[in-house]
Design a protein around this motif. Structure first.
Motif, PDB file in Angstrom:
ATOM      1  N   THR A  31      -9.086  -4.668   7.368  1.00  0.00           N
ATOM      2  CA  THR A  31      -7.771  -3.819   6.791  1.00  0.00           C
ATOM      3  C   THR A  31      -7.955  -2.995   5.534  1.00  0.00           C
ATOM      4  N   TYR A  32      -8.827  -4.108   4.887  1.00  0.00           N
ATOM      5  CA  TYR A  32      -9.390  -3.442   3.195  1.00  0.00           C
ATOM      6  C   TYR A  32     -10.467  -4.493   1.884  1.00  0.00           C
ATOM      7  N   ASP A  66     -13.201  -4.019   1.128  1.00  0.00           N
ATOM      8  CA  ASP A  66     -13.359  -3.495  -1.030  1.00  0.00           C
ATOM      9  C   ASP A  66     -12.670  -4.277  -1.242  1.00  0.00           C
ATOM     10  N   SER A  67     -11.506  -4.055  -0.731  1.00  0.00           N
ATOM     11  CA  SER A  67     -10.452  -4.877  -2.132  1.00  0.00           C
ATOM     12  C   SER A  67     -10.596  -6.598  -2.181  1.00  0.00           C
ATOM     13  N   ASP A 109       0.505  -1.483   0.100  1.00  0.00           N
ATOM     14  CA  ASP A 109       0.042  -0.115  -0.058  1.00  0.00           C
ATOM     15  C   ASP A 109       0.396   1.365  -0.122  1.00  0.00           C
ATOM     16  N   ILE A 157      -0.929  -4.037  -0.687  1.00  0.00           N
ATOM     17  CA  ILE A 157      -2.093  -4.584   0.624  1.00  0.00           C
ATOM     18  C   ILE A 157      -0.707  -4.298   1.376  1.00  0.00           C
ATOM     19  N   GLY A 192      -5.004  -6.496  -4.284  1.00  0.00           N
ATOM     20  CA  GLY A 192      -4.774  -4.959  -4.332  1.00  0.00           C
ATOM     21  C   GLY A 192      -3.180  -5.110  -3.633  1.00  0.00           C
ATOM     22  N   LEU A 248      -7.645  -9.002   6.201  1.00  0.00           N
ATOM     23  CA  LEU A 248      -8.582  -8.328   5.426  1.00  0.00           C
ATOM     24  C   LEU A 248      -9.374  -8.040   5.394  1.00  0.00           C
TER      25      LEU A 248
END
Length: 289
Positions: A216-217, A219-220, A64, A276, A274, A213
């Motif tokens: 933390t992510y 949408d990905s 990221d 990350i 993504g 994930l």
């Protein structure tokens, strides 16, 4: 699950590092930009002590970008020269060479004043298995000078490599530490492939990754596996849903956990979910003790 892994050759490597440190001017500490803290062997600081060091954060193309900026600021606050690189594409390699020259400028000028014959800057690259050391060395040398592989443990013995007329590099095998006191560190290493999959329960590892994930992510994760909702679901449930979406079904309509786990881990490691980063720098910007 308690992850521990310390092959016998790791203890030998630790001794090798300590013995050869006196031969080099600068240490290049290679870390994984996705897990800068977890990919740092805490024993390295004790071995290197006050030897000049460059922190090179590899696989930056998978990390990221915003969090990488935070890490760069943090390392600078610790007094470390740091640079984010991509050893596959070569991003940051020329800048790294330039920084090595800058760090050694004073010493070289003193040698010239004393009439000493110029000798190349001697560096040593250290890092945990599968952090990309061999690919990094091949790229910085501009040729296939070190054995490469996508699994930990390819490099086994030390080798000197002449990069150019100015820089020589000592390669060393990857080294992990004997015990993981923090199992989150062990998980991060497992997620990124620093620990061999064949000694792990990959279904549990992939479930843990999806759970992390989802926080933390989200949408990905949803976008990659076409998941409708993550709320209130544990990692295994998410793995099951991803398995159904990807057609990982065996007879009787059961989920092929091994297959979907392999897909999740492979796609994370390839950056397909993504860019990350799994951890942020410490909040304190004070000098580490």
């Amino acid at each position: 699950m308690n992850i521990q892994w310390f092959p016998g050759h790791m203890a030998k490597t630790r001794r090798l590092l300590a013995e050869n440190l006196k031969l080099v001017d600068i240490v290049i500490e290679l870390l994984d930009a996705r897990i800068p803290a977890s990919s740092k062997n805490p024993e390295i600081d004790e071995i290197i002590k006050n030897k000049p060091r460059v922190v090179a954060l590899n696989k930056s193309d998978l990390a990221d970008g915003e969090i990488s900026k935070e890490w760069s600021k943090w390392y600078s606050s610790q007094g470390y020269t740091n640079i984010f690189i991509d050893a596959v594409r070569g991003t940051g390699i020329n800048e790294l060479k330039s920084r090595l020259r800058t760090m050694m400028k004073d010493r070289r000028e003193k040698d010239l004043q004393r009439g000493r014959i110029f000798r190349p800057i001697r560096t040593m690259v250290v890092g945990i298995p599968n952090v990309g050391k061999s690919s990094f060395i091949n790229k910085i040398a501009g040729r296939a000078s070190a054995a490469t592989g996508d699994r930990p443990g390819v490099t086994r013995s030390k080798q000197w490599i002449r990069l150019n007329e100015e820089i020589e590099l000592l390669d060393t095998p990857g080294i992990l530490w004997p015990k993981f006191d923090d199992q989150q560190v062990a998980l991060n290493l497992a997620f990124t492939g620093a620990i061999k999959d064949d000694i792990l329960d990959t279904t549990e590892i992939a479930g843990k990754l999806m759970e992390q994930l989802s926080l933390t992510y989200p949408d990905s994760l949803k976008g990659r596996f076409k998941l409708e909702s993550l709320e209130g679901k544990d990692g295994i449930t998410l793995l099951e849903e991803a398995g159904r979406k990807r057609g990982c079904i065996i007879s009787g309509g059961e989920i092929d956990y091994s297959r979907i786990a392999s897909i999740v881990l492979d796609e994370f490691r390839a950056g397909k979910i993504g860019r990350i980063t799994l951890e942020r720098p410490p909040e304190s910007l004070g000098k580490e003790s």
